[in-house]
Scaffold this active site. Sequence first.
Site, PDB file in Angstrom:
ATOM      1  N   GLU A 161     -12.519 -22.202   4.949  1.00 18.54           N
ATOM      2  CA  GLU A 161     -11.451 -21.476   4.258  1.00 18.54           C
ATOM      3  C   GLU A 161     -11.391 -20.006   4.634  1.00 18.54           C
ATOM      4  O   GLU A 161     -10.332 -19.390   4.597  1.00 18.54           O
ATOM      5  CB  GLU A 161     -11.584 -21.622   2.742  1.00 18.54           C
TER       6      GLU A 161
ATOM      7  N   PHE B  29     -16.377 -29.915 -12.406  1.00 14.73           N
ATOM      8  CA  PHE B  29     -16.675 -30.070 -10.982  1.00 14.73           C
ATOM      9  C   PHE B  29     -15.751 -29.175 -10.161  1.00 14.73           C
ATOM     10  O   PHE B  29     -14.540 -29.183 -10.351  1.00 14.73           O
ATOM     11  CB  PHE B  29     -16.500 -31.540 -10.569  1.00 14.73           C
ATOM     12  N   GLN B  30     -16.308 -28.422  -9.263  1.00 12.14           N
ATOM     13  CA  GLN B  30     -15.586 -27.473  -8.395  1.00 12.14           C
ATOM     14  C   GLN B  30     -14.762 -26.464  -9.199  1.00 12.14           C
ATOM     15  O   GLN B  30     -13.681 -26.079  -8.789  1.00 12.14           O
ATOM     16  CB  GLN B  30     -14.705 -28.220  -7.383  1.00 12.14           C
TER      17      GLN B  30
ATOM     18  N   LYS C 140      -4.700 -27.983 -11.734  1.00 11.00           N
ATOM     19  CA  LYS C 140      -4.182 -29.215 -11.139  1.00 11.00           C
ATOM     20  C   LYS C 140      -3.040 -29.828 -11.939  1.00 11.00           C
ATOM     21  O   LYS C 140      -2.073 -30.339 -11.378  1.00 11.00           O
ATOM     22  CB  LYS C 140      -5.317 -30.232 -10.976  1.00 11.00           C
TER      23      LYS C 140
ATOM     24  N   MET D 195     -24.383  -3.042  17.562  1.00  6.51           N
ATOM     25  CA  MET D 195     -24.249  -1.860  16.730  1.00  6.51           C
ATOM     26  C   MET D 195     -25.491  -1.670  15.870  1.00  6.51           C
ATOM     27  O   MET D 195     -25.960  -0.548  15.666  1.00  6.51           O
ATOM     28  CB  MET D 195     -22.991  -1.956  15.861  1.00  6.51           C
TER      29      MET D 195
END
Lengths: 163, 574
Positions: B51, B113-114, B163, B482
Site C-alpha cells: 500500500e 479484525f483489521q 464497510k 549519506m
Amino acid sequence: MRHIISILMENEPGALSRVVGLFSQRNFNIETLNVAPTDDPTLSRLTVTTVGDDRVVEQITKHLNKLVDVVKLVDLTEGAHIERELMLVKVKATGSARDEVKRTVDIFRAQIVDVTPSLYTVQITGDAGKLDAFLQAMGPIGVLEVARTGVSGIARGEKILSV
Amino acid sequence: MELLSGADMIARFLKDEGVEYIYGYPGGAALHIYDALFRQDDVKHILVRHEQAATHMADGYARASGKPGVVLVTSGPGATNAVTGIATAYMDSIPMVVLCGQVASHLIGEDAFQETDIVGVTRPIVKHSFSVRHPSEIPTILKKAFYLASTGRPGPVVVDIPKDMTAPTERYEYVYPKKVKLRSYSPVTRGHAGQIKKAVDMMLKARRPVIFAGGGVISGRASEALTDLAKRLNLPVITSLMGLGAYPQNDRQSLGWPGMHGSYEANMAMHHSDLVFGIGVRFDDRVTNNVSKFCPTAKIIHVDIDPSSISKSVQADVPIVGAADNVLNEMLGLLSSRESVNQDALEAWWQQIEGWRSERAGKLYEPATPGEPLKPQQVVEAVHKITHGDAFVVTDVGQHQMFAGQYYKFNKPNRWISSSGLGTMGFGFPAANGIKLNYPDDDVVLFTGEGSFQMMMQELSTCKQFNIPVKIINLNNASLGMVRQWQDLNYKSRHAHSYMESLPDFEKLIEAYGFKAMTVRTLEELEPALEEAFRLKDELVFLDIHVDPREHVYPMQVPLGAMRDMLLSKTERT
C-alpha cells in the site's frame, strides 16, 4: 505571557481531538481547556489558556485557524475581556476550622453547596487568580479535592464572536 | 433520480471528478468498493504490491500533474501501510485523496479484525480527514476531500469508509456535487495590496536582492509569472529543492538551490543579500542552517498561501498571504508604471555573484577517467545529456538524490519529483511508475540507490502487470551513502550499519521479472548502456551502475553555521 484563546468549531466528532492534537504535535502548551456546545447546535466553543511569547502565540492562532473544523477564533487577551472559571473544592471542616472556612467562603463570595459533619464542598467562580488565592487560603486548613472547569471567557463591550 | 449503493457512488464520483487512475490494494473492508470498480470501465485501478507504493504512485502523479492522486486501501494494515506515503505527501504539500476501508460501523471500537483508527493515526499528517457516517453523505464528502486536497496549500485528505456504508443493498440518490462550500475554509488568493506595493518598492531599491522561490510556485502554477518578474528586474533566482524547475536552470539568472547541499553561489548570494524575496517557500532547517545566523543583512519578504508558514522559522519583514500567481501578477502590474531597479548596485551584485560562480566552476568533483570507478555525479550528467534535460526525474533519498538535484538541470516545473520534506527512502520507484503510467510518451528516469530501491523493489511486479517502462538508474555504491558520509564526517568513519554486504545480483533479480538489466562499471560502458536503455522505449530497463563509494556530496553546510559556512570538498571549506 498567558493567553486565552476562544474558538468556535464545528460540533463534529473528532474536532476536539484535532485541536488538542495540534498542541501536542507542535509542542505548544495547554494550561486549561474548556469545551461545550453553544446556542447554535452546529458549533462548539472551546477556550484554551496557553503560555508563550508573541511569536509562539501567533503560530498557535495561525495553526488553529488552519484546521478545517475551526470556524473562528479570538485571542481574548488582546483586548478587555471577562475571564471566569468555576471550581468545586472539598475542604476539611472540623472543630474551629468549620467557622474559619465559612468566613473565608464569605470573603471570597463563594458558596457552600454541600455539607457533611467533617467537610464542606465549596463552589467558587472568578478568574484563575481568585481561585488560586482561595486554594492558598484554604491550604493550612486542608484541601481534600479540587475540580476546576478551566477558563472560559468573553470579550467586553460590543465585540462578538459568532459566525 | 438515480439510486446507487455507497460503493457505486464512489466509483461514479471518481469518474465524474475526472479521475483516470486510482492506486490501491483490496481487502475485506474495501471489497464492496472493489466490486463496484470491477463493474465499470471508466476508472482504472492499478494494483500495487504494497500500500505504501500506492500512495507514492498517486503522489508522483500529483507532483507531475498538479492534480490530486487517488489511493484506495483496506482497513487496518492496508491503511497503516499507507501512512508513510501520506506523511510524505503532507510534508511536501502534495494533493492526495486516500480512501480507506474501515470495519463496519457496529464493530468500530471493538478491536475488530483489521480495525485501526486510521483517522486518529493520520491526524497529524493530513490536511483534513472524514469518516463516512451515512452512505448518502459519500458524494459530498468526496467532493470536499478533493476540494480540500487541491486548493489553498495542497495536502493529503483521508476518507474513512466503514464497510456497511458501501453495502450493495443500501441505495441512495446520487447527484454529482459540482461545488461544495465549507464555512471554515476559504483559502486566500489575493495578497494585501499595500504589502505588495511595499515589497515591490523594496525590490526596486535593493542593492543585493535574491529571489527565493519554492514548491508553492510550482503548485501555484506561477513559474511563468516568476520568470517574467525575475527577467524584468534582472534578479538572481534561487529555488528551493521543492522549487527546482520553477525557474529555468539554463538561464544565467538561475543560481541553483540553497541549503545543506545547495550550490556554492546560491548559499553565498543568499548569505550576502540585502533582500530575500521568498515566495512559496517555508525556510526549512535544511535551507537556513542556523536560523540565528541566517542572512544577517537581509530584509525578508515572504509570500505564502499558508499564513502559518510565514514567520514560522524566519521572521518576515514584509509578510504577504496570497497565491503565488496572483501576487506575482500584481507585482508585474505595479512594475509597468514605476521606475527601474537600482542599476549600478545590481551590476556590482551580479559581478560578485559571477565571481562566486566562477570560483567553483569546474571544481565540483573529479570526474573518473577511464579505468577508475565512476563518479555518481558524472552518471547524472550523462543522463541529463541523453534525455536533453527534458525527462521526469524521480529520486529516492540519499546521496543519489542530492547528486540528481545538483547535476540534472531543470528548465520546466513539475519535472523534479523527490521526497524533500520527509525524505522517504522507497518513494522513488513507485512515484516514477505513477508518472510513467500517466505520461507514457515522456522519459521517466528514476535515480535510486541500492538501499532505497530495496525498500520498494516489489513494485517490479506492478510494472510487469501494467507494463510501465521506467528507466532505473541504480547508483550502486554498496553502502547507505549519506549515512556513510555523516559517519565519515562525524563518527571517525565508524560505518555502523551503513554498508550492505549482501546485495542481490540485480541483473538476475530484474531478469526474474522479465525486464532488461545491465551492469555498468566504467566510463566506457556508461554511454552505450544509457543509449540502449533509452532506445528501448517500451521496456523497463534497470542500470546497475557501480559508483565510487568514497564520494561525498559537496558543498555541505557546516552544522550550526551560517549559509556561507560550507565544506567544499574533503579538504576545503569556506
